[in-house]
Structures are given as C-alpha cells and as structure tokens.
Design a protein around this motif. Sequence first.
Motif, mmCIF file in Angstrom:
data_model
loop_
_atom_site.group_PDB
_atom_site.id
_atom_site.type_symbol
_atom_site.label_atom_id
_atom_site.label_comp_id
_atom_site.label_asym_id
_atom_site.label_seq_id
_atom_site.Cartn_x
_atom_site.Cartn_y
_atom_site.Cartn_z
ATOM 1 N N ARG A 15 -22.728 -43.097 161.148
ATOM 2 C CA ARG A 15 -21.528 -42.279 161.069
ATOM 3 C C ARG A 15 -20.314 -43.200 160.956
ATOM 4 O O ARG A 15 -20.084 -44.057 161.823
ATOM 5 C CB ARG A 15 -21.437 -41.414 162.334
ATOM 6 N N LEU A 16 -19.582 -43.027 159.881
ATOM 7 C CA LEU A 16 -18.367 -43.806 159.606
ATOM 8 C C LEU A 16 -17.168 -42.896 159.788
ATOM 9 O O LEU A 16 -17.156 -41.767 159.276
ATOM 10 C CB LEU A 16 -18.412 -44.315 158.155
ATOM 11 N N CYS A 17 -16.180 -43.378 160.522
ATOM 12 C CA CYS A 17 -14.943 -42.608 160.645
ATOM 13 C C CYS A 17 -13.814 -43.341 159.939
ATOM 14 O O CYS A 17 -13.568 -44.530 160.183
ATOM 15 C CB CYS A 17 -14.577 -42.410 162.118
ATOM 16 N N ILE A 18 -13.138 -42.624 159.040
ATOM 17 C CA ILE A 18 -11.974 -43.167 158.348
ATOM 18 C C ILE A 18 -10.732 -42.566 159.009
ATOM 19 O O ILE A 18 -10.600 -41.349 159.100
ATOM 20 C CB ILE A 18 -11.972 -42.769 156.854
ATOM 21 N N ILE A 19 -9.853 -43.432 159.437
ATOM 22 C CA ILE A 19 -8.576 -42.954 159.973
ATOM 23 C C ILE A 19 -7.526 -43.203 158.895
ATOM 24 O O ILE A 19 -7.205 -44.354 158.587
ATOM 25 C CB ILE A 19 -8.234 -43.679 161.297
ATOM 26 N N GLY A 20 -7.057 -42.119 158.283
ATOM 27 C CA GLY A 20 -6.105 -42.257 157.166
ATOM 28 C C GLY A 20 -6.820 -42.144 155.837
ATOM 29 O O GLY A 20 -7.168 -43.141 155.229
ATOM 30 N N VAL A 21 -7.042 -40.889 155.375
ATOM 31 C CA VAL A 21 -7.811 -40.699 154.132
ATOM 32 C C VAL A 21 -6.852 -40.593 152.954
ATOM 33 O O VAL A 21 -6.666 -39.533 152.360
ATOM 34 C CB VAL A 21 -8.699 -39.442 154.194
ATOM 35 N N GLY A 22 -6.210 -41.692 152.617
ATOM 36 C CA GLY A 22 -5.348 -41.730 151.437
ATOM 37 C C GLY A 22 -6.087 -42.402 150.294
ATOM 38 O O GLY A 22 -7.311 -42.269 150.179
ATOM 39 N N LEU A 23 -5.359 -43.109 149.455
ATOM 40 C CA LEU A 23 -5.986 -43.800 148.326
ATOM 41 C C LEU A 23 -7.058 -44.773 148.807
ATOM 42 O O LEU A 23 -8.193 -44.737 148.319
ATOM 43 C CB LEU A 23 -4.925 -44.564 147.518
ATOM 44 N N ILE A 24 -6.698 -45.625 149.763
ATOM 45 C CA ILE A 24 -7.633 -46.667 150.201
ATOM 46 C C ILE A 24 -8.755 -46.068 151.054
ATOM 47 O O ILE A 24 -9.940 -46.263 150.773
ATOM 48 C CB ILE A 24 -6.885 -47.776 150.983
ATOM 49 N N GLY A 25 -8.385 -45.303 152.084
ATOM 50 C CA GLY A 25 -9.397 -44.696 152.944
ATOM 51 C C GLY A 25 -10.332 -43.790 152.154
ATOM 52 O O GLY A 25 -11.551 -43.802 152.356
ATOM 53 N N GLY A 26 -9.772 -43.000 151.252
ATOM 54 C CA GLY A 26 -10.575 -42.105 150.426
ATOM 55 C C GLY A 26 -11.497 -42.873 149.489
ATOM 56 O O GLY A 26 -12.651 -42.483 149.265
ATOM 57 N N SER A 27 -11.009 -43.975 148.962
ATOM 58 C CA SER A 27 -11.834 -44.775 148.046
ATOM 59 C C SER A 27 -12.971 -45.458 148.804
ATOM 60 O O SER A 27 -14.089 -45.572 148.284
ATOM 61 C CB SER A 27 -10.976 -45.820 147.322
ATOM 62 N N ILE A 28 -12.692 -45.909 150.023
ATOM 63 C CA ILE A 28 -13.758 -46.487 150.860
ATOM 64 C C ILE A 28 -14.848 -45.433 151.081
ATOM 65 O O ILE A 28 -16.039 -45.700 150.901
ATOM 66 C CB ILE A 28 -13.197 -46.973 152.218
ATOM 67 N N ALA A 29 -14.424 -44.213 151.453
ATOM 68 C CA ALA A 29 -15.383 -43.140 151.719
ATOM 69 C C ALA A 29 -16.226 -42.827 150.479
ATOM 70 O O ALA A 29 -17.456 -42.747 150.543
ATOM 71 C CB ALA A 29 -14.636 -41.889 152.191
ATOM 72 N N ARG A 30 -15.539 -42.699 149.338
ATOM 73 C CA ARG A 30 -16.272 -42.362 148.103
ATOM 74 C C ARG A 30 -17.273 -43.442 147.730
ATOM 75 O O ARG A 30 -18.401 -43.159 147.329
ATOM 76 C CB ARG A 30 -15.288 -42.202 146.941
ATOM 77 N N ALA A 31 -16.808 -44.708 147.823
ATOM 78 C CA ALA A 31 -17.682 -45.825 147.452
ATOM 79 C C ALA A 31 -18.858 -45.916 148.422
ATOM 80 O O ALA A 31 -20.007 -46.104 148.006
ATOM 81 C CB ALA A 31 -16.888 -47.124 147.440
ATOM 82 N N ALA A 32 -18.591 -45.752 149.730
ATOM 83 C CA ALA A 32 -19.658 -45.853 150.735
ATOM 84 C C ALA A 32 -20.707 -44.765 150.514
ATOM 85 O O ALA A 32 -21.906 -44.984 150.667
ATOM 86 C CB ALA A 32 -19.067 -45.746 152.135
ATOM 87 N N ARG A 33 -20.241 -43.597 150.120
ATOM 88 C CA ARG A 33 -21.185 -42.493 149.887
ATOM 89 C C ARG A 33 -22.056 -42.780 148.665
ATOM 90 O O ARG A 33 -23.283 -42.656 148.715
ATOM 91 C CB ARG A 33 -20.432 -41.178 149.709
ATOM 92 N N ILE A 34 -21.420 -43.181 147.580
ATOM 93 C CA ILE A 34 -22.172 -43.449 146.348
ATOM 94 C C ILE A 34 -23.190 -44.561 146.561
ATOM 95 O O ILE A 34 -24.314 -44.493 146.059
ATOM 96 C CB ILE A 34 -21.195 -43.787 145.190
ATOM 97 N N LYS A 35 -22.798 -45.577 147.324
ATOM 98 C CA LYS A 35 -23.711 -46.707 147.564
ATOM 99 C C LYS A 35 -24.719 -46.388 148.671
ATOM 100 O O LYS A 35 -25.543 -47.237 149.011
ATOM 101 C CB LYS A 35 -22.910 -47.949 147.965
ATOM 102 N N GLY A 36 -24.599 -45.222 149.276
ATOM 103 C CA GLY A 36 -25.544 -44.827 150.326
ATOM 104 C C GLY A 36 -25.436 -45.658 151.586
ATOM 105 O O GLY A 36 -26.443 -45.951 152.234
#
Lengths: 291, 291
Positions: B4-25
């Motif tokens: 479980r990963l928690c992103i604090i601040g889902v803007g450009l950077i936080g959102g991109s981290i989340a998207r990339a982490a999901r795609i890479k599994g």
Amino acid sequence: VFNRLCIIGVGLIGGSIARAARIKGLCQQIVAYGQQQNLANLQLAQELGVIDQFYTDISEAIKECDVVIIATPVGTMQTIFEQLKPYWNQQTIYSDAGSTKGSVVTALEAVFGAVPTNFVLAHPIAGAERSGVAAANPQLFENRRLIITPLADTEANALNAVSNFWQQLGSSVSQMSVEHHDTVLAATSHLPHILAFALVGLLGRKDEQWEIFKYAAGGFKDFSRIASSDPTMWQDICLANKQEIIPLIQQYQDELSKIQQLLASDQGAALFETFTYARNARQRFLDQQED
Amino acid sequence: VFNRLCIIGVGLIGGSIARAARIKGLCQQIVAYGQQQNLANLQLAQELGVIDQFYTDISEAIKECDVVIIATPVGTMQTIFEQLKPYWNQQTIYSDAGSTKGSVVTALEAVFGAVPTNFVLAHPIAGAERSGVAAANPQLFENRRLIITPLADTEANALNAVSNFWQQLGSSVSQMSVEHHDTVLAATSHLPHILAFALVGLLGRKDEQWEIFKYAAGGFKDFSRIASSDPTMWQDICLANKQEIIPLIQQYQDELSKIQQLLASDQGAALFETFTYARNARQRFLDQQED
C-alpha cells in the motif's frame, strides 16, 4: 517567377531561401556571391544543389538578376552595399534578411545617400541554432512571420514582389516601421538570445566543479538552445540594435533585482503574484498563437 | 512490490508517481491524502483511476502503508510532517519529491528533532509547465534523473527500496549531498525558472503597446515555456533555496552588466568571445547528454 535570383551569403538563411524558392519553382536560376575566403561553403552549396552557380566577383553574380537578396550578418552589409553600388540596376529588386532594420537603413544611407527605392527591407522571423548552408531547410519559413519595413518611397512593385515571394515560401507577411521592428525584435528575440548566452556562459564556467549540465532538465535545455546560435551573427545584431537592447537589459536587471529583494525579505505573496502575472502573460501569448 | 502506497499531494508529480507505479505493478493499492479543501482534486484523481482511494484524515490514509511519498509544494512540508508525527511508524518508508532538499531537512529537524532514519530525501528531475492531477503522466520519469540525498544515518533498506522504486519508474538514480543538490539545482533549474518568469513578466507589461508576443519566434517560445510553471510551487522553491539563488541572481546580473558594457563600448570581439564561450559550453552539455 523570377529569371535569376542572386543570394549574397549562402548560410542557413540564404541557403534556406534558395532551397525553398527552388522547390516552389519561384526562380529559373539561383546563383550566389561570396568572398574567395568562403569558397568551400560556396562549393558545398553548389554540390548540395542549393544554388546553380556561384561567383566570387559580385558584378558577375548579379548580372541579369531580377532579384538580389542579401543574407549576410548585418555588420557586413555596408561593405556589400559598397560593392554593389557601381553595378546598381534600377530594374533589379534588392532585399535583405537582416534581423535589425535601422542598421540596414543607416548602411544604405551611408553608401547611397538615401535608401534606394528598389531596396525592400525584410526580416524572416525564423532561424535555428545551427548555422551554415548544410543546415539549410526549405521549410524554414513555413508558418513563420516575415516583416517588411517599407519606407515612404519604396517602389510598390518591388514591395509587392518581395511580399509575394515570401508568401510563396510559406510566410505570413506583415508590415511595420523600421523603428517599431527594432523595438519589438529587441524584446522578443535579441534580449532572449543575450539572456541565454549569459546563462549558459555563467553555468559553463561553474560546470567543472558542479556537474550542472549533467542534472539539467527540460526547462534548461529549452532555455539554452538559442545559446548555440551563431556568435558572429549575434555580435552583429547586438551591436546594430544596441540602442534598443541596452535599455531592455537594464529593465530586465530591474526585474531581477525586484525578485531578488522579494526573496531576501521572504515576501512569498509578492513572489506568487510576480510568477502568476508571468504565467498569465504567457497564456495570453499562447491563446494569441492559436487565433 | 509494496502493499500500500500513500501519496500526499496528488498533483502533477504525485499523480504521475501513482500512474507509473500502477502501470509497472509496483503497488497493490495506491491511496492519497489531501485536505478537505482539495476534495475536488482528490475525487478527480480517483475518477481518473490514478488512486484507488483517498482520505482527508491523514491517520486513515497512511494506515498499513509500506511507503508514504510526500509530493506537495516544499513550503507545506513542515505542516505535513507535524500531521504525520503522531502516527509515525518506524516500519514505514517515507520519502518526498521536493525540488529543494535543505529545506526538507530543516522542516524534519524542526518537527522530529532530527531527520528520521526511515525518511529518504528524493527529487525527481522532471516536471512540466502543466500542473494538477489531470496532467499526470506515467512516462514523466522515464529517462529522467532522480537524485537521492541520503544522510549518514539513513536506513539502507529504506534507501534501497526508494532507489529501486524510482529505477522501476524509468529514472536514472544518483546520490549526492543535500548541499550539493541545492547548489546544482539552483543553477540548473531554479535560476532558469526565475529568468523565464522575469522575461515573460517584463514583456507582458509591454505587450499592449508593442505586440511583442505576435512576433515571438521559436527561441522565445522555448525560453518562455517554463514561465507557465505552477506559481505556488515556485514561490516555495525560491524561498526554500534562497541562500543559493540570491547569489546566483547576483552573478547573473554581473554577467548581463558585462554584456551591456561591451555593447555600450562597441566591443565586438569581446562579445563574439562571450557568445562563443556559451555556444561551446552548450556543445559540451549536448555531448555529455549523448554519452
């Protein structure tokens, strides 16, 4: 369609004009003039098919030309005008591609007493950080602006011919005064180039200790691209338009000093306003581009 | 792979981290924390599938997280750390994506007395002039550099986990000291952004009389792109790293003054040298990029 076009100075701009004119079928023959010391460049231009023929004797080069376009650095133009003067032909259309226009007027006045009525001052707002005829690109002027700065007595047929020529090369042609041109271009082109040269120069001297360039990201790359522009051309432009550029540098320094002071006194809200103003200004700019 | 990963601040950077982490599994579940006032953004992030769930209660958000990444503007981090402190878990890995590192150290010290050993200071050198979760891009970090600034007592397993995570997102991970990071980034990112904001601000105020933006060409467009960057983020960065930025602005002013003086005294050869030095420095930079 012109019978014979002579390009004086077959570099990036002159070469791109020749290539574009050939592809669009605007000239029967394209020739070039250059000095003996630029022989290798002239030979390359011919080998690449950019020009049909070249001359190191200016009187031969311009013989029977409908149009002569001078695309040399603006600092060399007065010398070119002196060489052209003995062979000046009132039936020929002369034009240039200089990035400053006041300096070209001054040079023409120095040589001819007044700007010849068959000389059309023009400036294609296009360029690249590469230079030389090998970088010539027939698409360079497509969807770009070209500014003509006509004088009160510029011949209408010459003006129209040059305007049509550039429209055929894909440019959007505008007219404005010489003075307005130099004011606007100082802000939109000359100052940004100086800023980029200054930044890359400053960081270049620090780089050995700091590995700055290794960690440079997209913003810096964009910003620094124009620091690769031709130093000779930019030396000439900066000197030719220094009356406009020097006060702009001063205003820019004032702008930076303001930001420096806001930082020193921790004025976050004022910094935010400064950055927001710039962001909104750029958005206006982008919206305008889309119109 | 994290549970479980928690992103604090889902803007450009936080959102991109989340998207990339999901795609890479790289994570089973991705959650976010944000304030009530950012509810619309959090809802959008969930609708877009960037995150699985969001919380406006930080203790709920970080519960059972292996990793917490703080991707808010650097000026807000101390407040975030204060909120995290009561729930601090020594088994969790904490990291950030702040563009300045000294200020994050200072904020951690202010809240925890010392930087927690399970906090890994990191900075992805990537961004875009767009901001907000709608601009999140899973490729944002590919072929970009990520800098980790470990402290003497940073836990090795946390350091390795964060380093591996970013490598999986496509970044090239380097390590350097906090101080070196802030010195290098001031030069390569913070100063260029200030220069762009200052230029576009200056020209924006002149534009109504001058139609400057209408005649702006490629160089200016490149140069001004970063002036569209998020003003809040940049206000924070500039204040957080002002000790490095203020002297750099001064050095840059000196550089501009030199050019101004060369123009005023018509020193063409020295201008040519200045521009040539910059051009060569940029060439070194380009050659380095290709290595």
